[in-house]
Design a protein around this motif. Structure first.
Motif, PDB file in Angstrom:
ATOM      1  N   ASN A 198      28.944  42.126  21.100  1.00  0.00           N
ATOM      2  CA  ASN A 198      29.447  40.857  21.105  1.00  0.00           C
ATOM      3  C   ASN A 198      29.707  40.013  22.435  1.00  0.00           C
ATOM      4  O   ASN A 198      29.950  40.820  23.456  1.00  0.00           O
ATOM      5  CB  ASN A 198      30.868  40.693  20.488  1.00  0.00           C
ATOM      6  N   ALA A 219      24.011  34.306  11.371  1.00  0.00           N
ATOM      7  CA  ALA A 219      22.748  35.305  11.434  1.00  0.00           C
ATOM      8  C   ALA A 219      21.521  34.731  10.602  1.00  0.00           C
ATOM      9  O   ALA A 219      21.886  34.581   9.438  1.00  0.00           O
ATOM     10  CB  ALA A 219      23.407  36.697  10.880  1.00  0.00           C
ATOM     11  N   GLU A 263      28.666  40.937   9.131  1.00  0.00           N
ATOM     12  CA  GLU A 263      28.208  40.231  10.137  1.00  0.00           C
ATOM     13  C   GLU A 263      26.771  39.508   9.629  1.00  0.00           C
ATOM     14  O   GLU A 263      26.765  38.515   9.945  1.00  0.00           O
ATOM     15  CB  GLU A 263      27.787  41.347  11.454  1.00  0.00           C
ATOM     16  N   ALA A 264      25.957  40.560   9.137  1.00  0.00           N
ATOM     17  CA  ALA A 264      24.778  40.185   8.547  1.00  0.00           C
ATOM     18  C   ALA A 264      24.813  39.007   7.493  1.00  0.00           C
ATOM     19  O   ALA A 264      23.840  38.176   7.439  1.00  0.00           O
ATOM     20  CB  ALA A 264      24.051  41.237   7.924  1.00  0.00           C
ATOM     21  N   LEU A 293      23.240  45.635  12.133  1.00  0.00           N
ATOM     22  CA  LEU A 293      24.456  44.921  12.064  1.00  0.00           C
ATOM     23  C   LEU A 293      25.455  45.710  10.954  1.00  0.00           C
ATOM     24  O   LEU A 293      25.095  46.254  10.143  1.00  0.00           O
ATOM     25  CB  LEU A 293      24.082  43.604  11.648  1.00  0.00           C
ATOM     26  N   VAL A 295      20.962  36.451  16.310  1.00  0.00           N
ATOM     27  CA  VAL A 295      22.391  36.691  16.124  1.00  0.00           C
ATOM     28  C   VAL A 295      22.893  36.033  17.343  1.00  0.00           C
ATOM     29  O   VAL A 295      23.260  36.723  18.340  1.00  0.00           O
ATOM     30  CB  VAL A 295      22.735  37.997  15.948  1.00  0.00           C
ATOM     31  N   TYR A 315      28.122  46.921  18.780  1.00  0.00           N
ATOM     32  CA  TYR A 315      28.586  45.647  18.455  1.00  0.00           C
ATOM     33  C   TYR A 315      28.189  44.415  19.505  1.00  0.00           C
ATOM     34  O   TYR A 315      27.327  43.455  18.869  1.00  0.00           O
ATOM     35  CB  TYR A 315      30.318  45.297  18.391  1.00  0.00           C
ATOM     36  N   TYR A 338      25.964  48.654   6.384  1.00  0.00           N
ATOM     37  CA  TYR A 338      25.218  48.252   7.468  1.00  0.00           C
ATOM     38  C   TYR A 338      23.823  47.992   6.972  1.00  0.00           C
ATOM     39  O   TYR A 338      23.203  48.110   6.165  1.00  0.00           O
ATOM     40  CB  TYR A 338      25.032  49.546   8.465  1.00  0.00           C
ATOM     41  N   LYS A 345      25.821  37.417  19.637  1.00  0.00           N
ATOM     42  CA  LYS A 345      25.737  38.769  20.265  1.00  0.00           C
ATOM     43  C   LYS A 345      25.001  38.624  21.528  1.00  0.00           C
ATOM     44  O   LYS A 345      23.969  37.721  21.590  1.00  0.00           O
ATOM     45  CB  LYS A 345      25.515  39.728  19.371  1.00  0.00           C
ATOM     46  N   LYS A 369      20.371  42.265  20.552  1.00  0.00           N
ATOM     47  CA  LYS A 369      20.610  42.315  19.004  1.00  0.00           C
ATOM     48  C   LYS A 369      19.270  41.810  18.330  1.00  0.00           C
ATOM     49  O   LYS A 369      19.210  42.000  17.233  1.00  0.00           O
ATOM     50  CB  LYS A 369      21.995  42.049  18.604  1.00  0.00           C
TER      51      LYS A 369
END
Ligand code: MTE
Length: 334
Positions: free
Chosen positions: A285, A223, A217-218, A213, A246, A283, A185, A249, A253
């Protein structure tokens, strides 16, 4: 009309920074050639963007600011995003903000943040990395190519904008820090300065603001770390001098004014999830099929438009990011 690619634009703040660098090395003439500009968009009178002058002055030193450059019109390579949606104006983007460190009133953030000191600035990348980094703003400008990224921003409150950010993929910074194999993470932390940020003197949220994140994802190219908008440095109300964006999302975030990025093995605590876990998941999203407990997420109000438009899964970026969540139940991991 000749189409100018985003990669051909040198954002003004980067140009100014390079100019400072080149001037120092006696190569000013070369640097001036880097200042390719698209036609101005947004149409704001100079007085309304004059507030940017302090940021530029702080970067260059007050005696070196070329007044004409510091007051040029905001610029973007196109007037619309890839779906054909028009960009929001500079004025809209910088006068309707969520930044609880300064105010809970969106229209009041800009004035409340006006005297925030966003230069000098350092960002530290630490935790489970082989190459910890501490970078100042000039390092960020010099090491990572600053490019335009036109993205939709969809707030969890069901309003949205289209914003021409300037910045670079977060992945570039993370790769340089060289994550260790157990890093799963990435945690992000906003600066803690209660003396400058009145909201941090109250207990509306736990401070400093934190986000997180998953590492894959990162690493996704969408991103980004943004340093500018419309070819100008970020305004204080937008999270100067560097913030996360991001776009698939919900907006919370996209943490502002980041000073610390920490790679961790376990899921990091995040501000809104800590405040109300049943309302704000980790998350987050954008998902029109999962309502907020207090309102629908099926549609949204685009700032500057009348009426509502349907909300798109992953905010319209499903092709780029849906595979990150293959096999997950996104109604439970919301
Ligand atoms: N980052 C910090 N540090 N503090 C905040 O209050 N608000 C978030 C996010 N980042 C927030 C933050 C929310 S709720 C949104 S919708 C976006 O910033 C808004 O970004 P904008 O004001 O640039 O549109």
């Amino acid at each position: 009309m000749v189409k100018i690619l985003p990669s051909e634009i040198t954002p003004e703040h980067v140009f100014l920074n390079r100019r400072q660098f080149m001037a120092a090395s006696g190569a000013l003439a070369g640097a001036l050639a880097l200042s390719a500009c698209a036609p101005g968009l947004g149409g704001e009178p100079a007085s309304e963007i004059g507030a940017l002058q302090p940021a530029v002055a702080a970067t260059l030193g007050p005696d070196k600011v070329p007044a004409a450059l510091a007051y040029t019109e905001p610029t973007a390579s196109s007037g619309q995003d890839e779906l054909g949606d028009p960009l929001n104006t500079f004025q809209e983007i910088t006068n309707y903000n969520n930044f609880y460190e300064f105010s809970t009133s969106k229209e009041a953030v800009a004035s409340a943040a006006a005297s925030f000191q966003s230069y000098p600035w350092q960002v530290a990348v630490t935790g489970l990395v082989n190459n910890p980094l501490t970078l100042d703003l000039d390092d960020l400008y010099a090491r990572y190519t600053q490019q335009e990224h036109i993205f939709r921003l969809r707030c969890v409150e069901a309003w949205s904008m289209v914003i021409p950010w300037v910045g670079f993929p977060l992945a570039e910074l993370l790769k340089e820090a060289d994550p260790q194999s157990n890093a799963q993470y990435v945690q992000f932390v906003t600066v803690y300065r209660p003396e400058e940020m009145p909201g941090q003197r109250s207990s509306i949220l736990e401070w400093p603001y934190q986000e997180g994140l998953r590492i894959d994802e990162a690493m996704n190219p969408l991103a980004i770390l943004a340093t500018g908008m419309y070819g100008k440095p970020l305004t204080n109300q937008q999270g100067a001098p560097v913030r996360l964006v991001v776009p698939w999302k919900y907006g919370f975030k996209s943490i502002k004014s980041v000073v610390s990025i920490v790679l961790t093995e376990s899921l990091p605590a995040t501000t809104w999830n800590t405040a109300a876990p049943h309302e704000y998941g980790f998350y987050a999203n954008v998902n029109p099929a999962v309502d907020h407990p207090r309102w629908s997420q099926a549609s949204e109000r685009r700032i500057g438009e009348n009426g509502r438009r349907p909300t798109l899964p992953f905010n319209g970026y499903a092709e780029e990011v849906a595979a990150l969540y293959a096999g997950m139940d996104l109604t439970r991991s919301f």
